[in-house]
Design an enzyme around this catalytic site. Structure first.
Site, PDB file in Angstrom:
ATOM      1  CG  HIS A  56      -6.283   6.679  -4.905  1.00  0.00           C
ATOM      2  ND1 HIS A  56      -5.883   5.605  -5.646  1.00  0.00           N
ATOM      3  CD2 HIS A  56      -5.468   6.693  -3.816  1.00  0.00           C
ATOM      4  CE1 HIS A  56      -4.893   4.983  -5.029  1.00  0.00           C
ATOM      5  NE2 HIS A  56      -4.610   5.632  -3.915  1.00  0.00           N
ATOM      6  CE  LYS A  65      -2.154   8.778  -2.550  1.00  0.00           C
ATOM      7  NZ  LYS A  65      -2.378   8.028  -1.326  1.00  0.00           N
ATOM      8  CG  PHE A 101     -24.629  -4.248 -12.023  1.00  0.00           C
ATOM      9  CD1 PHE A 101     -25.582  -3.521 -11.334  1.00  0.00           C
ATOM     10  CD2 PHE A 101     -23.384  -4.444 -11.441  1.00  0.00           C
ATOM     11  CE1 PHE A 101     -25.304  -3.006 -10.075  1.00  0.00           C
ATOM     12  CE2 PHE A 101     -23.104  -3.928 -10.192  1.00  0.00           C
ATOM     13  CZ  PHE A 101     -24.071  -3.224  -9.502  1.00  0.00           C
ATOM     14  CG  ASP A 103      -2.374  -2.026  -9.333  1.00  0.00           C
ATOM     15  OD1 ASP A 103      -3.570  -1.724  -9.440  1.00  0.00           O
ATOM     16  OD2 ASP A 103      -1.804  -2.207  -8.235  1.00  0.00           O
ATOM     17  CG  HIS A 118      -1.641   5.570  -8.944  1.00  0.00           C
ATOM     18  ND1 HIS A 118      -2.877   6.121  -9.138  1.00  0.00           N
ATOM     19  CD2 HIS A 118      -1.866   4.374  -8.334  1.00  0.00           C
ATOM     20  CE1 HIS A 118      -3.808   5.298  -8.648  1.00  0.00           C
ATOM     21  NE2 HIS A 118      -3.217   4.233  -8.170  1.00  0.00           N
ATOM     22  CE  LYS A 161       0.237  -4.279  -4.993  1.00  0.00           C
ATOM     23  NZ  LYS A 161      -0.488  -3.206  -4.317  1.00  0.00           N
TER      24      LYS A 161
HETATM   25  C1  BG6 Z   1      -4.241   1.338  -6.128  1.00  0.00           C
HETATM   26  C2  BG6 Z   1      -3.644   0.023  -6.558  1.00  0.00           C
HETATM   27  O1  BG6 Z   1      -4.621   2.099  -7.237  1.00  0.00           O
HETATM   28  O2  BG6 Z   1      -3.285   2.070  -5.367  1.00  0.00           O
HETATM   29  C3  BG6 Z   1      -3.181  -0.774  -5.348  1.00  0.00           C
HETATM   30  O3  BG6 Z   1      -4.614  -0.717  -7.277  1.00  0.00           O
HETATM   31  C4  BG6 Z   1      -2.246   0.051  -4.497  1.00  0.00           C
HETATM   32  O4  BG6 Z   1      -2.533  -1.970  -5.773  1.00  0.00           O
HETATM   33  C5  BG6 Z   1      -2.862   1.415  -4.185  1.00  0.00           C
HETATM   34  O5  BG6 Z   1      -1.991  -0.657  -3.312  1.00  0.00           O
HETATM   35  C6  BG6 Z   1      -1.862   2.310  -3.487  1.00  0.00           C
HETATM   36  O6  BG6 Z   1      -2.504   3.475  -3.056  1.00  0.00           O
HETATM   37  P1  BG6 Z   1      -1.976   4.294  -1.809  1.00  0.00           P
HETATM   38  O7  BG6 Z   1      -2.848   5.486  -1.755  1.00  0.00           O
HETATM   39  O8  BG6 Z   1      -2.104   3.395  -0.619  1.00  0.00           O
HETATM   40  O9  BG6 Z   1      -0.529   4.601  -2.103  1.00  0.00           O
END
Ligand code: BG6
Length: 501
Positions: free
Chosen positions: A189, A193, A94, A246, A251, A351
């Site tokens: 992501h 969902k 890259f 993170d 999220h 966590k």
């Molecule tokens: C990610 C984080 O974006 O989402 C991770 O970097 C986290 O640290 C994860 O574990 C959690 O995703 P999900 O879909 O398992 O709740």
């Protein structure tokens, strides 16, 4: 096999194609899409990196490393055979723009094959998925531009996009000089969902909730994303990032913006993203000189998860000695607009917590006058709990009369279990987002302005925590985080609602 439409990508080009994310999430999601017949017939998958010596090497890697992550991996699985037939390997470094000629040639070859099969695919429409660290985003985009490989292309950027407002702006500016905003797909992501999209359906597809979805009726909102996992081999990366970057900046603030947004006039990408952006811009700035009044940070200590002893964060591989990185965050947030003025939104994530659970709790105000005795004024008696994972359901809590003499009240709930309704049709979040990107649908991707508004809001907290030498508050692995998290709510006369399942 999915039909091909003129707007579909013709090649899915996966940079960092043999990395952890590709192995665990992206390639299994593409394979799932293959199994379900959702991939356009003519789509090629080009895996780009330099860790394999040849296509044969790549095939061996797919077999040993990706296959165990597939939902359906029977040895004779026809979908697997079709899937690997789509895959090409492009070996390049890259950091060497001259190596990208190999990619240009591979795209030309792919186009030649595609065009013979499909008359309309006379132009290559590559989708570049950058599953690499953010430091490589700009060099990769520049190398693509230098070879004129960006026309009619889309680019998917994985999180983290930057480290703070300034670095994310810099990446957005530089990528923005090469790709127009409509070509850029910033992935979060959580937006893929089913349960999160169901929240839009709940709010905007029904008349029932919207009239009470406001300050006059809602007392507070809680959003929790709790994980039992620790840093899972990502210690070095996580230690430089922490829970605020993170999980909160992306999220949690995305979930908040969906809970609090005004009804968009349609589900068009700009309509939805504009409404979310308005919420993010309306977040009350945190008091820079009194961060502790609205934010709690914690770090897990040794403890027990599912009856197994787990080490303290500081003892995990890859974590700096005396690290002050937070693995838990709780926040009190307010949305300064007519709908939400004065309603606290409490967010938390961590966590190594007691459970794996993602949940939104809307607590309604108690009745204004209790004709039925004190029970009817009970805090939290009326609440809507939207569970996003591990299972997906919605519970409406209310009070009913206990059978028998007198008028004693008792909490009851109505429950809808989405797994029962929809189990066979569910799509994993990555699959949904990859399919959307392939088809050129932007609504579930994050606009630059949303991302920067979120960074702007978290920035004073980042700065304050960085300046501290004292460690975050310790909490036992397997608990619900430090006591200060409960105190944050207790100051408002409230408590976290942990739902029993
Ligand atoms: C990610 C984080 O974006 O989402 C991770 O970097 C986290 O640290 C994860 O574990 C959690 O995703 P999900 O879909 O398992 O709740």
């Amino acid at each position: 096999m999915g039909n091909t439409s003129p707007n579909d990508a013709t090649s899915f080009v996966l940079f960092g194609g043999t990395g952890d994310l590709a192995m665990r999430k992206i390639l299994p999601a593409l394979h799932e899409a293959e199994t379900a017949g959702r991939l356009p017939h003519a789509l090629r998958i080009l895996i780009v990196d330099r860790s394999c010596a040849s296509r044969a090497d790549l095939m061996a890697w797919l077999d040993t490393c990706v296959r165990p992550h597939l939902a359906q991996s029977g040895p004779a699985c026809a979908a697997w055979t079709r899937f690997v037939e789509r895959i090409e390997y492009v070996r390049l470094d890259f950091s060497r723009p001259q190596d990208f000629v190999a990619l240009r040639d591979a795209l030309r070859d792919a186009l030649r094959d595609t065009s013979t099969a499909h008359a309309h695919a006379t132009r290559e429409k590559p989708l570049y998925y950058l599953a690499t660290g953010p430091a490589l985003f700009v060099p990769i985009c520049r190398a693509l531009a230098a070879l004129d490989l960006t026309r009619d292309a889309r680019v998917v950027l994985e999180k983290p996009l930057g480290y703070d407002l300034q670095s994310s702006r810099q990446i957005n500016d530089e990528v923005g000089q090469i790709f127009a905003e409509e070509q850029i797909y910033r992935i979060d992501h959580y937006l893929g969902k089913e349960s999160v999209q169901n929240l839009l359906a709940l709010r905007f597809g029904n008349t029932l909730f919207e009239p009470v979805w406001r300050r006059e009726w809602v007392e507070s909102v809680q959003i929790t994303i709790a994980e039992q996992l620790g840093v899972e081999g990502r210690g070095e990366f996580y230690d430089s990032v922490g829970a605020l970057r993170d999980m909160v900046q992306n999220h949690l603030l995305q979930l908040l913006s969906i809970v609090a947004m005004e009804p968009p006039h349609s589900m068009d990408a700009n309509a939805v993203r504009d409404e979310k952006l308005r919420v993010l811009r309306a977040l009350k700035p945190v008091p820079a000189n009194d961060i502790d009044s609205v934010a709690v940070r914690g770090q897990y200590d040794a403890g027990v998860i599912r009856r197994e002893a787990v080490p303290a964060y500081a003892r995990e591989a890859g974590i700096a000695r005396a690290s002050t990185t937070e693995t838990f965050v709780a926040l009190r947030v307010e949305v300064e607009n007519w709908r939400w003025a004065g309603v606290p939104f409490f967010l938390r994530t961590g966590k190594r917590l007691a459970e794996r659970a993602a949940e939104i709790v809307i607590t309604f105000r108690p009745v204004p006058h209790s004709s039925l005795g004190n029970e009817s004024g009970r805090p939290g008696a009326n609440r809507l709990v939207i569970r996003l994972q591990p299972d997906e359901d919605i519970r409406l809590h209310w009070l009913a009369k206990r059978p028998g003499e007198g008028m004693a009240l008792q909490p009851v709930h109505l429950e809808i279990d989405f797994d029962r309704f929809f189990a066979p049709e569910r799509m994993d979040a990555y699959q949904r987002l990859l399919i959307d990107a392939i088809h050129g649908r932007l609504a579930l991707f994050v606009h630059r302005d949303e991302q920067e508004a979120a960074w702007r809001w978290v920035e004073p907290i980042l700065r304050d925590w960085k300046a501290r030498t004292a460690p975050p508050r310790p909490y036992l692995a397997g608990s619900w985080g430090p006591a200060a998290s409960s105190a944050l709510l207790a100051r408002a006369g409230m408590c976290w609602m942990e739902e029993e399942h």
